[in-house]
Design an enzyme around this catalytic site. Structure first.
Site, PDB file in Angstrom:
ATOM      1  CG  ASN A  42      -7.352   1.814 -73.422  1.00  0.00           C
ATOM      2  OD1 ASN A  42      -7.761   2.638 -72.605  1.00  0.00           O
ATOM      3  ND2 ASN A  42      -8.141   1.201 -74.271  1.00  0.00           N
ATOM      4  CD  GLU A  55      -4.260  -4.370 -68.834  1.00  0.00           C
ATOM      5  OE1 GLU A  55      -4.164  -3.472 -69.704  1.00  0.00           O
ATOM      6  OE2 GLU A  55      -5.066  -5.298 -68.915  1.00  0.00           O
ATOM      7  CB  CYS A 101      -4.326  -8.530 -73.874  1.00  0.00           C
ATOM      8  SG  CYS A 101      -2.712  -7.723 -73.924  1.00  0.00           S
ATOM      9  CB  CYS A 104      -1.082  -6.901 -70.376  1.00  0.00           C
ATOM     10  SG  CYS A 104      -1.252  -5.408 -71.387  1.00  0.00           S
TER      11      CYS A 104
HETATM   12  N1  THU Z   1      -6.950  -3.151 -73.882  1.00  0.00           N
HETATM   13  C1  THU Z   1      -6.270  -2.836 -72.735  1.00  0.00           C
HETATM   14  O1  THU Z   1      -5.953  -1.657 -72.486  1.00  0.00           O
HETATM   15  N2  THU Z   1      -5.931  -3.847 -71.898  1.00  0.00           N
HETATM   16  C2  THU Z   1      -6.223  -5.160 -72.121  1.00  0.00           C
HETATM   17  O2  THU Z   1      -5.694  -6.014 -71.443  1.00  0.00           O
HETATM   18  C3  THU Z   1      -7.184  -5.503 -73.169  1.00  0.00           C
HETATM   19  C4  THU Z   1      -7.301  -4.502 -74.266  1.00  0.00           C
HETATM   20  C5  THU Z   1      -7.301  -2.055 -74.807  1.00  0.00           C
HETATM   21  C6  THU Z   1      -6.511  -2.033 -76.072  1.00  0.00           C
HETATM   22  C7  THU Z   1      -7.438  -1.272 -76.984  1.00  0.00           C
HETATM   23  O3  THU Z   1      -7.181   0.115 -76.813  1.00  0.00           O
HETATM   24  C8  THU Z   1      -8.830  -1.570 -76.454  1.00  0.00           C
HETATM   25  O4  THU Z   1      -8.645  -2.148 -75.168  1.00  0.00           O
HETATM   26  C9  THU Z   1      -9.614  -2.532 -77.318  1.00  0.00           C
HETATM   27  O5  THU Z   1      -8.892  -3.683 -77.576  1.00  0.00           O
END
Ligand code: THU
Length: 146
Positions: A42, A55, A101, A104
């Site tokens: 992320n 993702e 999420c 994604c």
């Molecule tokens: N995040 C992801 O990288 N993938 C997900 O499917 C859920 C959320 C990240 C986004 C943000 O940088 C952090 O988690 C908190 O929401």
């Protein structure tokens, strides 16, 4: 490739996350049809909304390299306390599963079969669960509708 190895690739990628705002590290390892692995993390932003999930980073890296077909993705996430713990450093263990999420899940749907693509949520190399995309995104809308 064994899913255990894919999970290890994701777990080892966690420290690379760019998370100065949430301090929540997420990493993914995406397995293509020919067994090439694309890792993603992320990437947050001072303006918050441009943040990209791990993702999607993995998918967009792969798609921009010409890949279109994928078999599975391993996803892991944890906070900084967990990342600095001996459990992580010694055994690559983290406290909880991190599901993808909704955005994604829809990006996965663009490039993966809902019946076949597998989503692996992991807490360690030997503690993971596997879902089909259709289980996490039922009745989904995809390219064949257009
Ligand atoms: N995040 C992801 O990288 N993938 C997900 O499917 C859920 C959320 C990240 C986004 C943000 O940088 C952090 O988690 C908190 O929401």
């Amino acid at each position: 490739m064994e899913y255990r190895e894919l999970v290890i690739r994701a777990l080892k990628k966690l420290p690379d996350s760019y998370v100065p705002y949430s301090h929540f590290h997420v990493a993914a390892a995406l397995l293509s049809e020919d067994d090439t692995v694309f890792e993603g993390i992320n990437i947050e932003n001072a303006s918050y909304t441009p943040t990209v999930c791990a993702e999607r980073t993995a998918f967009f890296k792969a798609v921009s390299e010409g890949y279109r077909n994928f078999k599975a993705i391993a996803i892991v996430g944890c906070n900084e306390d967990a990342l600095s713990s001996d459990k992580y450093k010694i055994n690559l263990e983290i406290p909880a599963f991190t599901p993808p999420c909704g955005v994604c899940r829809q990006v996965m749907r663009e490039f993966a079969s809902p019946d076949e693509f597998e989503i692996i949520l992991a807490k360690s190399p030997d503690d993971y669960k596997v879902y089909k995309l259709k289980e996490l995104l039922p009745e989904s809308f995809g390219p064949e509708f257009l």
